[in-house]
Design an enzyme around this catalytic site. Structure first.
Site, mmCIF file in Angstrom:
data_model
loop_
_atom_site.group_PDB
_atom_site.id
_atom_site.type_symbol
_atom_site.label_atom_id
_atom_site.label_comp_id
_atom_site.label_asym_id
_atom_site.label_seq_id
_atom_site.Cartn_x
_atom_site.Cartn_y
_atom_site.Cartn_z
ATOM 1 N N LEU A 131 0.846 -1.198 0.000
ATOM 2 C CA LEU A 131 0.000 0.000 0.000
ATOM 3 C C LEU A 131 0.880 1.246 0.000
ATOM 4 C CD1 LEU A 131 -3.032 0.857 0.263
ATOM 5 C CD2 LEU A 131 -2.570 1.161 2.698
ATOM 6 N N HIS A 235 7.297 1.212 11.188
ATOM 7 C CA HIS A 235 7.971 2.434 10.748
ATOM 8 C C HIS A 235 7.067 3.617 11.098
ATOM 9 C CE1 HIS A 235 9.379 5.476 7.877
ATOM 10 N NE2 HIS A 235 10.507 4.798 7.796
#
Length: 341
Positions: A131, A235
């Site tokens: 994505l 992240h």
């Protein structure tokens, strides 16, 4: 009520290569499913085309790549992927975080050691991944459309997917583009830095993990603190994606990525919120509908389309606003799957 920026999610095509390559260069590394390598991206597009053309409605080693395009300009501004069944052609590895308790009567103490075990527990599951939305478009609500359109595609082609869906989130990457987790564990065995290993995996696959990675459990106490500190953390740029997954019902079950230590999320397919709440309906009216903003999907395989629309009950079906209907190529009598935004 204002409909968000118009974007249409559709299956990828070979001529999307340049746009995908340009986006891949913006990922910042550690994004295995969208490598900045034209040859690898071309192969993925070819594999996706084969999946959309596959006649059998059964799970397999298939990759469905979707793209988000601006409905006005036709410019590709995002992408998302669905793997029908991971681990079909090569092992799908994850680390499982567990605990081993041992008691010493002489010392009258119990020791609990956390460890990582290399597994293929998610083999056969479907996976949503890859994505990515162009940075300029991230304030428009289109990331939500792109992410949830994958679940509507699964719902419309349910027999092609497994009963469990996973999602791997990118782990923590430092300012130099390295991975503290990789440096503290796998990098010691492979003799290459994270960037090289990540690029090799994106292009050639992860069989080298099977060849070189130690199969015995790894005790966390033996790892550097910098590596332990990032285990299971996404992240910073993936925190919003993690929240979206959790909203859909995905949970972190203690599995992490073998490269960067990022969390692997999982959910039962039919319990995913978008799939569970989606409703099928016939379009009975196309006008200036003033109903709630929804995500609407239609079509099978290469004919799949999804986008935002205003949807309201109308007789035995639903009314759609004219702009969305035109963008999705819908007319009265069409069948759609819709879910509130």
């Amino acid at each position: 009520m204002i409909v968000p920026t118009t974007g249409i999610v559709r299956p990828s095509r070979p001529d999307d290569l340049d746009a995908l390559y340009d986006m891949a260069k913006l990922t910042g590394g550690g994004f295995t499913n969208l490598p900045p390598d034209r040859g690898s991206l071309k192969a993925r597009l070819a594999r996706s085309a084969e999946a959309f053309a596959k006649p059998e409605d059964v799970p397999g080693d298939d990759l469905y790549m979707l793209v988000l395009e601006d409905a006005d300009s036709g410019r590709v501004i995002g992408t998302g992927q669905i793997f029908a069944a991971v681990g079909e052609s090569s092992p799908f590895y994850t680390y499982r975080l567990g605990t081993l308790s041992q008691t010493s009567r002489e010392l009258n103490r119990t020791f609990r050691a956390e460890m990582l075990t290399l597994t293929t527990d998610y083999e056969g599951a479907s996976e949503v991944g890859g994505l990515f939305l162009h940075p300029r478009e991230r304030a428009s609500g289109l990331g939500l459309l792109l992410a949830r359109s994958r679940y509507l595609f699964i719902a419309l082609h349910r027999a092609r997917f497994a009963d469990r869906v996973i999602a791997e989130l990118r782990g923590v990457i430092d300012e130099a583009g390295g991975s503290p987790f990789w440096d503290g564990l796998a990098g010691r065995f492979f003799g290459m830095n994270f960037q090289d290993a990540d690029e090799f995996n994106a292009i050639h696959g992860n069989q080298f993990i099977a060849d070189l990675m130690p199969k015995h459990p790894i005790y966390l106490a033996m790892l550097a603190e910098t590596a332990r500190a990032v285990i299971g953390l996404p992240h910073p740029g993936g925190r919003a994606a993690m929240r979206m997954l959790e909203h859909e019902g995905f949970r972190h079950e203690g599995y992490i990525d073998i490269f960067d230590g990022g969390p692997t999320m999982a959910a039962r397919t039919d319990a995913i919120r978008t799939i569970r709440k989606a409703q099928a309906a016939t379009v009975t009216t196309i006008d200036g509908a003033t109903g709630e903003t929804s995500i609407v999907a239609t079509g099978r395989l290469a004919g799949f389309r999804a986008g935002f629309a205003r949807v309201a009950a109308a007789g035995d079906g639903v009314a759609l606003d004219a702009g969305a209907a035109a963008a999705l190529g819908l007319s009265v009598g069409a069948t759609v799957l819709h879910v509130p935004r």
